[in-house]
Motif scaffolding. Sequence first.
Motif, PDB file in Angstrom:
ATOM      1  N   UNK A  47       0.815  -1.217   0.000  1.00 29.59           N
ATOM      2  CA  UNK A  47       0.000   0.000   0.000  1.00 29.59           C
ATOM      3  C   UNK A  47       0.849   1.268   0.000  1.00 29.59           C
ATOM      4  N   UNK A  48       1.978   1.250   0.715  1.00 32.94           N
ATOM      5  CA  UNK A  48       2.849   2.426   0.763  1.00 32.94           C
ATOM      6  C   UNK A  48       3.450   2.704  -0.613  1.00 32.94           C
ATOM      7  N   UNK A  49       3.879   1.647  -1.280  1.00 30.76           N
ATOM      8  CA  UNK A  49       4.433   1.782  -2.629  1.00 30.76           C
ATOM      9  C   UNK A  49       3.377   2.331  -3.576  1.00 30.76           C
ATOM     10  N   UNK A  50       2.171   1.804  -3.490  1.00 30.82           N
ATOM     11  CA  UNK A  50       1.098   2.262  -4.375  1.00 30.82           C
ATOM     12  C   UNK A  50       0.777   3.739  -4.134  1.00 30.82           C
ATOM     13  N   UNK A  51       0.772   4.158  -2.895  1.00 29.82           N
ATOM     14  CA  UNK A  51       0.511   5.570  -2.582  1.00 29.82           C
ATOM     15  C   UNK A  51       1.593   6.472  -3.186  1.00 29.82           C
ATOM     16  N   UNK A  52       2.851   6.031  -3.102  1.00 23.10           N
ATOM     17  CA  UNK A  52       3.961   6.811  -3.675  1.00 23.10           C
ATOM     18  C   UNK A  52       3.846   6.874  -5.195  1.00 23.10           C
ATOM     19  N   UNK A  53       3.451   5.766  -5.808  1.00 21.28           N
ATOM     20  CA  UNK A  53       3.312   5.731  -7.263  1.00 21.28           C
ATOM     21  C   UNK A  53       2.181   6.655  -7.723  1.00 21.28           C
ATOM     22  N   UNK A  54       1.085   6.663  -6.994  1.00 25.04           N
ATOM     23  CA  UNK A  54      -0.020   7.566  -7.333  1.00 25.04           C
ATOM     24  C   UNK A  54       0.414   9.020  -7.186  1.00 25.04           C
ATOM     25  N   UNK A  55       1.200   9.287  -6.158  1.00 18.11           N
ATOM     26  CA  UNK A  55       1.699  10.640  -5.944  1.00 18.11           C
ATOM     27  C   UNK A  55       2.614  11.080  -7.089  1.00 18.11           C
ATOM     28  N   UNK A  56       3.286  10.100  -7.701  1.00 16.39           N
ATOM     29  CA  UNK A  56       4.194  10.397  -8.818  1.00 16.39           C
ATOM     30  C   UNK A  56       3.458  10.511 -10.147  1.00 16.39           C
ATOM     31  N   UNK A  57       2.136  10.262 -10.134  1.00 15.08           N
ATOM     32  CA  UNK A  57       1.335  10.437 -11.338  1.00 15.08           C
ATOM     33  C   UNK A  57       0.781   9.166 -11.943  1.00 15.08           C
ATOM     34  N   UNK A  58       1.142   8.003 -11.379  1.00 19.36           N
ATOM     35  CA  UNK A  58       0.619   6.746 -11.927  1.00 19.36           C
ATOM     36  C   UNK A  58      -0.889   6.658 -11.699  1.00 19.36           C
ATOM     37  N   UNK A  59      -1.582   6.036 -12.642  1.00 19.03           N
ATOM     38  CA  UNK A  59      -3.019   5.800 -12.523  1.00 19.03           C
ATOM     39  C   UNK A  59      -3.305   4.360 -12.938  1.00 19.03           C
ATOM     40  N   UNK A  60      -4.359   3.795 -12.423  1.00 22.12           N
ATOM     41  CA  UNK A  60      -4.692   2.397 -12.662  1.00 22.12           C
ATOM     42  C   UNK A  60      -4.786   2.087 -14.152  1.00 22.12           C
ATOM     43  N   UNK A  61      -4.093   1.039 -14.551  1.00 22.86           N
ATOM     44  CA  UNK A  61      -4.077   0.621 -15.953  1.00 22.86           C
ATOM     45  C   UNK A  61      -2.877   1.108 -16.730  1.00 22.86           C
ATOM     46  N   UNK A  62      -2.144   2.095 -16.187  1.00 18.56           N
ATOM     47  CA  UNK A  62      -0.988   2.651 -16.890  1.00 18.56           C
ATOM     48  C   UNK A  62       0.250   1.770 -16.714  1.00 18.56           C
ATOM     49  N   UNK A  63       0.996   1.567 -17.802  1.00 20.52           N
ATOM     50  CA  UNK A  63       2.287   0.902 -17.696  1.00 20.52           C
ATOM     51  C   UNK A  63       3.163   1.742 -16.768  1.00 20.52           C
ATOM     52  N   UNK A  64       3.938   1.097 -15.928  1.00 22.33           N
ATOM     53  CA  UNK A  64       4.494   1.867 -14.806  1.00 22.33           C
ATOM     54  C   UNK A  64       6.016   1.834 -14.638  1.00 22.33           C
ATOM     55  N   UNK A  65       6.756   1.295 -15.606  1.00 24.70           N
ATOM     56  CA  UNK A  65       8.216   1.262 -15.441  1.00 24.70           C
ATOM     57  C   UNK A  65       8.793   2.664 -15.274  1.00 24.70           C
ATOM     58  N   UNK A  66       8.284   3.625 -16.078  1.00 23.33           N
ATOM     59  CA  UNK A  66       8.816   4.978 -15.995  1.00 23.33           C
ATOM     60  C   UNK A  66       8.283   5.717 -14.769  1.00 23.33           C
ATOM     61  N   UNK A  67       7.056   5.390 -14.362  1.00 23.69           N
ATOM     62  CA  UNK A  67       6.521   5.983 -13.136  1.00 23.69           C
ATOM     63  C   UNK A  67       7.333   5.524 -11.919  1.00 23.69           C
ATOM     64  N   UNK A  68       7.836   4.290 -11.973  1.00 21.98           N
ATOM     65  CA  UNK A  68       8.676   3.795 -10.872  1.00 21.98           C
ATOM     66  C   UNK A  68       9.958   4.618 -10.759  1.00 21.98           C
ATOM     67  N   UNK A  69      10.603   4.869 -11.890  1.00 17.91           N
ATOM     68  CA  UNK A  69      11.825   5.687 -11.879  1.00 17.91           C
ATOM     69  C   UNK A  69      11.508   7.106 -11.439  1.00 17.91           C
ATOM     70  N   UNK A  70      10.415   7.648 -11.923  1.00 15.57           N
ATOM     71  CA  UNK A  70      10.003   9.005 -11.539  1.00 15.57           C
ATOM     72  C   UNK A  70       9.746   9.070 -10.026  1.00 15.57           C
TER      73      UNK A  70
END
Length: 201
Positions: free
Chosen positions: A63-86
């Motif tokens: 859940x903590x990782x998901x919250x950080x990813x959402x804060x970085x701009x990730x949204x459900x369904x989006x490919x996320x390799x670049x969101x992880x780096x961001x």
Amino acid sequence: MQPLTQKLLAHKKPIIGVSMVLLATVAILIARKANAAGRKIVAVAKRYVGIREYGNNNGWNNADFEAKMKSAGWYSGAEWCNFFVRMLLLELTKGSVHEFVKANIAGSTQLTWKNLQTPSKYHEVVKTPCKGALIIYQKLNDPSHGHIEIFVNSASDGGYYVISGNSNFKDKSGQGVAYVLRPKTGLNNHKILGYIKIKKL
């Protein structure tokens, strides 16, 4: 030969040997300092290795990782390799570097590559990857898409180790943040666009 000369010659080799060791040590310390940002990127990225995705880019088992990813701009369904780096770089930076990351490390690999073509005081494009460098790929059959990974180190067989988001685990059990050994041919069905060295955090 005079006794004093003999003594000086006898001590010459040990002195040279110590000097070489000192020079090598200094060179290593300088190299480490020069890439302190890269080493920090890898160290923090390793903390996320093992986090698993569920569904098809729908979230994670942390859940903590998901919250950080959402804060970085990730949204459900989006490919996320670049969101992880961001997300990772936003976590590691502050001030002007943080603003640079927000403006240039996008959710898209291809846009990120486009944004980083011109070197800055925070980054540069390098010919050979160093620890913590970003490897940006482009799909051979779809130039609008690609992948991004964090270079860890080279392997003895010519391949290289990476930390990769949105990547398959070695045991084929699913996708997540994985520590992966790439062959020397690279990522299947992709070409490497280049390597980005982050110079400052």
